[in-house]
Design a protein around this motif. Structure first.
Motif, PDB file in Angstrom:
ATOM      1  N   ASP A 240       0.818  -1.196   0.000  1.00 25.96           N
ATOM      2  CA  ASP A 240       0.000   0.000   0.000  1.00 25.96           C
ATOM      3  C   ASP A 240       0.855   1.251   0.000  1.00 25.96           C
ATOM      4  OD1 ASP A 240      -2.560   0.562  -0.171  1.00 25.96           O
ATOM      5  OD2 ASP A 240      -3.118  -0.295   1.760  1.00 25.96           O
ATOM      6  N   ALA A 241       0.194   2.326  -0.343  1.00 30.27           N
ATOM      7  CA  ALA A 241       0.889   3.606  -0.424  1.00 30.27           C
ATOM      8  C   ALA A 241       1.841   3.814   0.747  1.00 30.27           C
ATOM      9  CB  ALA A 241      -0.134   4.719  -0.452  1.00 30.27           C
ATOM     10  N   GLN A 242       1.310   3.749   1.967  1.00 31.44           N
ATOM     11  CA  GLN A 242       2.105   4.201   3.081  1.00 31.44           C
ATOM     12  C   GLN A 242       3.319   3.313   3.364  1.00 31.44           C
ATOM     13  OE1 GLN A 242      -1.302   4.056   5.640  1.00 31.44           O
ATOM     14  NE2 GLN A 242      -0.253   2.732   7.041  1.00 31.44           N
ATOM     15  N   ASP A 243       3.204   2.044   3.005  1.00 30.09           N
ATOM     16  CA  ASP A 243       4.329   1.169   3.311  1.00 30.09           C
ATOM     17  C   ASP A 243       5.286   1.050   2.149  1.00 30.09           C
ATOM     18  OD1 ASP A 243       1.776  -0.612   4.750  1.00 30.09           O
ATOM     19  OD2 ASP A 243       3.337   0.411   5.875  1.00 30.09           O
ATOM     20  N   GLU A 244       4.740   1.178   0.958  1.00 23.90           N
ATOM     21  CA  GLU A 244       5.560   0.879  -0.192  1.00 23.90           C
ATOM     22  C   GLU A 244       6.362   2.088  -0.651  1.00 23.90           C
ATOM     23  OE1 GLU A 244       6.901  -2.164  -2.808  1.00 23.90           O
ATOM     24  OE2 GLU A 244       6.220  -1.899  -0.753  1.00 23.90           O
ATOM     25  N   VAL A 245       5.942   3.276  -0.262  1.00 17.97           N
ATOM     26  CA  VAL A 245       6.725   4.424  -0.716  1.00 17.97           C
ATOM     27  C   VAL A 245       8.109   4.349  -0.090  1.00 17.97           C
ATOM     28  CG1 VAL A 245       4.787   5.965  -1.143  1.00 17.97           C
ATOM     29  CG2 VAL A 245       5.815   5.903   1.119  1.00 17.97           C
ATOM     30  N   PRO A 246       9.129   4.550  -0.904  1.00 18.38           N
ATOM     31  CA  PRO A 246      10.504   4.415  -0.385  1.00 18.38           C
ATOM     32  C   PRO A 246      10.909   5.654   0.379  1.00 18.38           C
ATOM     33  CG  PRO A 246      10.544   4.933  -2.725  1.00 18.38           C
ATOM     34  CD  PRO A 246       9.089   4.848  -2.336  1.00 18.38           C
ATOM     35  N   PHE A 247      10.192   5.893   1.460  1.00 18.32           N
ATOM     36  CA  PHE A 247      10.392   7.131   2.205  1.00 18.32           C
ATOM     37  C   PHE A 247      11.809   7.232   2.760  1.00 18.32           C
ATOM     38  CE2 PHE A 247      10.080   9.694   6.115  1.00 18.32           C
ATOM     39  CZ  PHE A 247       9.658  10.884   5.554  1.00 18.32           C
ATOM     40  N   ASN A 248      12.250   6.145   3.387  1.00 19.34           N
ATOM     41  CA  ASN A 248      13.564   6.209   4.005  1.00 19.34           C
ATOM     42  C   ASN A 248      14.662   6.471   2.974  1.00 19.34           C
ATOM     43  OD1 ASN A 248      15.392   5.900   6.268  1.00 19.34           O
ATOM     44  ND2 ASN A 248      16.025   4.001   5.240  1.00 19.34           N
ATOM     45  N   GLU A 249      14.550   5.832   1.810  1.00 19.37           N
ATOM     46  CA  GLU A 249      15.549   6.019   0.767  1.00 19.37           C
ATOM     47  C   GLU A 249      15.575   7.470   0.288  1.00 19.37           C
ATOM     48  OE1 GLU A 249      13.493   3.623   1.064  1.00 19.37           O
ATOM     49  OE2 GLU A 249      14.428   1.698   0.623  1.00 19.37           O
ATOM     50  N   VAL A 250      14.387   8.023   0.105  1.00 21.82           N
ATOM     51  CA  VAL A 250      14.320   9.409  -0.348  1.00 21.82           C
ATOM     52  C   VAL A 250      14.911  10.332   0.711  1.00 21.82           C
ATOM     53  CG1 VAL A 250      12.726  11.272  -0.939  1.00 21.82           C
ATOM     54  CG2 VAL A 250      12.389   9.010  -1.909  1.00 21.82           C
ATOM     55  N   MET A 251      14.635  10.013   1.970  1.00 21.66           N
ATOM     56  CA  MET A 251      15.198  10.824   3.048  1.00 21.66           C
ATOM     57  C   MET A 251      16.723  10.734   3.086  1.00 21.66           C
ATOM     58  SD  MET A 251      13.274  12.771   4.755  1.00 21.66           S
ATOM     59  CE  MET A 251      14.614  13.098   5.912  1.00 21.66           C
ATOM     60  N   GLN A 252      17.230   9.526   2.851  1.00 24.57           N
ATOM     61  CA  GLN A 252      18.685   9.375   2.859  1.00 24.57           C
ATOM     62  C   GLN A 252      19.315  10.222   1.758  1.00 24.57           C
ATOM     63  OE1 GLN A 252      20.191   8.147   5.329  1.00 24.57           O
ATOM     64  NE2 GLN A 252      18.411   7.161   6.277  1.00 24.57           N
ATOM     65  N   LEU A 253      18.645  10.253   0.597  1.00 26.44           N
ATOM     66  CA  LEU A 253      19.138  11.072  -0.512  1.00 26.44           C
ATOM     67  C   LEU A 253      19.143  12.549  -0.114  1.00 26.44           C
ATOM     68  CD1 LEU A 253      19.939  11.710  -3.422  1.00 26.44           C
ATOM     69  CD2 LEU A 253      17.555  11.331  -4.107  1.00 26.44           C
ATOM     70  N   LEU A 254      18.080  12.979   0.536  1.00 25.78           N
ATOM     71  CA  LEU A 254      18.007  14.375   0.976  1.00 25.78           C
ATOM     72  C   LEU A 254      19.117  14.711   1.975  1.00 25.78           C
ATOM     73  CD1 LEU A 254      14.321  15.487   1.601  1.00 25.78           C
ATOM     74  CD2 LEU A 254      16.056  16.659   0.254  1.00 25.78           C
ATOM     75  N   LEU A 255      19.343  13.811   2.919  1.00 25.48           N
ATOM     76  CA  LEU A 255      20.388  14.061   3.918  1.00 25.48           C
ATOM     77  C   LEU A 255      21.757  14.117   3.242  1.00 25.48           C
ATOM     78  CD1 LEU A 255      19.217  11.823   6.932  1.00 25.48           C
ATOM     79  CD2 LEU A 255      18.895  14.281   6.581  1.00 25.48           C
ATOM     80  N   GLU A 256      21.920  13.287   2.217  1.00 23.12           N
ATOM     81  CA  GLU A 256      23.173  13.257   1.462  1.00 23.12           C
ATOM     82  C   GLU A 256      23.373  14.590   0.717  1.00 23.12           C
ATOM     83  OE1 GLU A 256      23.323   9.324  -0.391  1.00 23.12           O
ATOM     84  OE2 GLU A 256      24.520  10.305  -1.967  1.00 23.12           O
ATOM     85  N   LEU A 257      22.309  15.074   0.100  1.00 23.35           N
ATOM     86  CA  LEU A 257      22.401  16.348  -0.614  1.00 23.35           C
ATOM     87  C   LEU A 257      22.748  17.473   0.352  1.00 23.35           C
ATOM     88  CD1 LEU A 257      19.269  15.981  -2.920  1.00 23.35           C
ATOM     89  CD2 LEU A 257      21.655  16.048  -3.685  1.00 23.35           C
ATOM     90  N   ARG A 258      22.191  17.385   1.544  1.00 19.95           N
ATOM     91  CA  ARG A 258      22.477  18.418   2.531  1.00 19.95           C
ATOM     92  C   ARG A 258      23.932  18.352   2.958  1.00 19.95           C
ATOM     93  NH1 ARG A 258      21.580  18.525   8.185  1.00 19.95           N
ATOM     94  NH2 ARG A 258      21.784  20.670   8.952  1.00 19.95           N
ATOM     95  N   GLU A 259      24.423  17.121   3.115  1.00 23.41           N
ATOM     96  CA  GLU A 259      25.816  16.921   3.503  1.00 23.41           C
ATOM     97  C   GLU A 259      26.744  17.513   2.438  1.00 23.41           C
ATOM     98  OE1 GLU A 259      26.333  15.969   6.472  1.00 23.41           O
ATOM     99  OE2 GLU A 259      28.487  16.341   6.109  1.00 23.41           O
TER     100      GLU A 259
END
Lengths: 503, 503
Positions: A447-466
């Motif tokens: 389902d939407a809420q579980d299948e969205v790769p939220f953590n991966e997208v967040m890791q990418l964002l944190l990387e961009l910030r770094e």
């Protein structure tokens, strides 16, 4: 044992704080036991109590009532506190896909039953009263200590706790405690105003709802002594019949080898797991992954917690779900005309997952399909899983076996090679994974809420910030942090790396 | 009244069946009362009981216990039945956005308190015992009947029910009933084994948790007589102090002018409304529309149900939500840099609504904006709403007033004409509609809840990529696109903006 019927009693939570990973291990373990019996066709009555009085901060009849103490801290009535934490307990158990007990009796709701039992114990010489306190006389039973294997001599000499002057034997325990006027929870009794000892509630409620002899009694290993030993003494002293046919004790969750527990200060609440808001966590973890992680060790074994272990469980979980989804989708497509829906479970599905199914099924439908392939050896799968579960409900072995048997199917299925008995296979696997282990529920996980790769997208964002920080592009770095904060995600900078949590 | 504190007791459900529209009217009405007091800054303790024993099929102390009867039909233990329907009751109330009570005491959980009260009534001459039954002597109180305005003579002559030979006066009512051995729920008492009468539970639990005199007592109008009249008699007989400061009775829901009720055979359960699975319904109705529909009539008025009325409520609800959404979005956009998000409530938002927000805000963002317009007359809005609510919690008037004042804002807002105090206006309206009426919660109503603010995080990523492209930082732009692709998110560049989809 009544034919076709199983009565199970499991010690429930003391509702003075949020449930943590240790609770999850216990109640998920017994959830699978209940589910497995129902799957086998038994009628199960599952009783799990709520302790809202009598559980003292010290096991040995001393200290303060945990509920009264926390009520004072939170400035709530004890019953407001009980309501609050009972709600949060079931909310978190619901999220973990733990079935509600059939009866969820409260200790304060069963004072007359407890008093009645104490009266019987007194009349039969198993208890004595001194100044408004009633104690169980452990020497009155020949086999006190039989569950934990402790002998009364050991208990006497090994006791760390200063013995109450009133007790005839250091192992004697309180059935009823006198309350002075300042005590916030108290009831009238034949021995004056007071409140029940912690152990008597379970004896009174278990026998009220399941009879004098119950099939299974479960609980955490830490309850084996003294709590369960005392329960046996109370029930067998009252009824002169064996109290429990099978005792089941789940082991604890450890953190670096140390027990995780509220009183030890290292407990992570389930809510903290789901939000990631705890200093030991770098990210949120879904209830599905927590459940899968805990079922990957046997209930009698300890589960050592670390985020590495959770990461590994998450990866295993995704692999398994991928195969289960694939199997189910191909079975639906191969055995029924396509209708974009899943049989018998339409209401449990999210709209988005259906949309995804449609796309996926369409893509399979366009490929070559061959459902005249050799049949899958379903009997071996069934027998093997039953064998794992019949071996003291070994969910860890069952999950391993499931992987071993299903993994080889993935490639052929993707290539359109479909076993001739795909329908039966899918039905069985669905039933086992959804109804028994309850780790998968027909696409709920995709389902939407579980299948969205939220953590991966967040890791990418944190990387961009770094990167931005390294480039001294402070504007961008701040922009990311501030915008995330507005969204409800807090970034925390550590040495060399950043973590996030949901607010 | 304790300064700053409000104690409210509302008669809760008898848990032997699914909650229906009549329950929804009652508990939504009192939910708004509780919410309004909290909004005003009061500390509220809200007690609402669960009746799981003693409520007979006939009001006049005859007939069978409703719980026992239904237990037999469903072949469940009474406590299993109570557990099942308590769960379903709260599940449906949660859906309707009804706050949980602070204390939800069960009748069976307060037997000692009820027995204690009966003992006091006996000792004070307000009750008498005959053969194991205890009755309240209504002639012992000078003002029995003061709530309903009934006189004892009327009760005597008007009684349709054959009077029990034991009762001294036909209006006397049972405090304790003797149980024969076949009775499934019974407790020991000074008068032998039995069970409490229906009325005593509320008196015992209300005074236990709220004191001898409580601020507000609520319930359905059908409970005014005999139930609440009996409660007063019991409490004032016991404590010699006024029992209740304010009585509040909600009126009933009718269907073609007839009361809707389980025993009348025309009740539609809430679950049936939500699924549409009832012969009187042509379609499902959302909990939001049901709540709005019920709040559109005053709690003291009857609500006549029809699907036409629901259709009209739905249309009104949508109009209001449209304005509220618009107001909120423009406020967010006008006071902060655009971020496609709603402040402070990100996790409660649905994905679709978020996506729509982005589109909407984008369209506003491209238009001319003028936030230096004349200020909106916020004080008149506040005063008017408070006046409606202070007029016996008239939610119907409040909703009408809200429409009247906000509707004229729609066109100007859409044209980019923004009042200078848009932030304050939006904050107030949000608070009133979300916290008091609870008919709107920042987009939650538009779709299923999300656990994680995935869409917002994605919008931020796309924005960062757009910035990178503007800065001709192709590496970063490609990095974002490629990494997202690995993760399973495809970015599609359109004219002027980018979108994404999950693969």
């Amino acid at each position: 044992m009544k034919e076709g019927f199983v009565g199970i009693y499991v010690c429930g939570p003391t509702v003075y704080g949020d449930p943590h990973l240790g609770h999850a291990k216990s109640y998920i373990s017994f959830d699978v036991v209940v589910r497995y019996f129902r799957y086998l066709g038994y009628r199960v009555r599952y009783v799990q109590n709520i302790t809202d009085v009598g559980h003292l901060t010290d096991d040995a009849d001393d200290g303060e009532d945990k509920m009264a103490k926390q009520s004072r801290i939170e400035q709530l009535e004890p019953m407001e506190l009980a309501e609050k934490y009972t709600y949060r307990y079931f909310r978190d158990m619901d999220r973990l896909n733990v079935l509600r007990p059939d009866i969820s009796p409260r200790a304060t709701g069963h004072i007359p039953e407890q008093i009645a039992m104490i009266k019987t114990l007194l009349s039969k010489g198993h208890a004595y009263e001194i100044g408004g306190n009633v104690y169980f006389d452990v020497t009155s039973l020949p086999d006190y200590g039989k569950l934990s294997g402790r002998k009364l001599d050991e208990a006497e000499s090994g006791s760390r706790v200063a013995t109450s002057d009133e007790k005839r034997h250091p192992a004697d325990f309180a059935l009823w405690k006198k309350a002075d006027s300042s005590h916030i929870m108290q009831w009238d009794s034949p021995w004056g105003n007071g409140f029940p000892g912690w152990h008597i509630e379970c004896s009174a409620m278990a026998t009220k709802y399941l009879g004098k002899t119950i099939d299974i009694h479960g609980g955490g290993l830490e309850n084996q002594f003294p709590h369960h030993e005392c329960e046996i003494a109370q029930c067998e002293g009252t009824y002169d019949e064996p109290f429990v046919r099978y005792w089941m004790h789940n082991n604890m969750v450890t953190l670096n080898g140390q027990k995780m527990g509220k009183s030890l200060g290292n407990a992570i609440s389930l809510e903290q797991f789901f939000t990631g808001d705890h200093k030991l966590l770098n990210r949120p973890w879904s209830p599905e992954v927590i459940r899968f992680f805990l079922l990957q060790s046997h209930y009698r074994s300890t589960t050592d917690f670390s985020e590495e272990a959770l990461t590994s469980a998450e990866s295993g979980y995704r692999n398994l779900v991928e195969i289960l989804d694939l199997l189910h989708l191909v079975a639906q497509n191969g055995t029924t005309s396509f209708n974009g829906n899943r049989k018998g479970d339409a209401t449990a599905e999210g709209k988005k997952s259906k949309k995804n199914d449609v796309d996926e099924v369409n893509s399979y439908a366009t490929g070559k399909q061959d459902s005249s392939g050799a049949p899958f050896d379903l009997q071996t799968l069934k027998d093997g899983l039953h064998e794992c579960m019949n071996d003291d409900f070994n969910s860890a072995k069952a999950i391993g076996f499931l992987f071993e048997k299903l993994r080889p199917l993935k490639q052929p299925l993707q290539n359109g090679k479909i076993p001739s008995n795909i329908g039966e296979l899918s039905d069985f696997v669905t039933q086992f994974c959804r109804d028994v282990l309850a780790i998968w529920s027909l696409g709920k996980t995709s389902d939407a809420q579980d299948e969205v790769p939220f953590n991966e997208v967040m890791q990418l964002l944190l990387e961009l910030r770094e990167q931005a920080r390294k480039n001294r592009d402070w504007n961008t770095a701040d922009q990311i942090r501030d915008r995330l904060k507005e969204i409800g995600v807090t970034v925390e900078d550590g040495a060399g790396s950043s973590t996030y949590k949901l607010s």
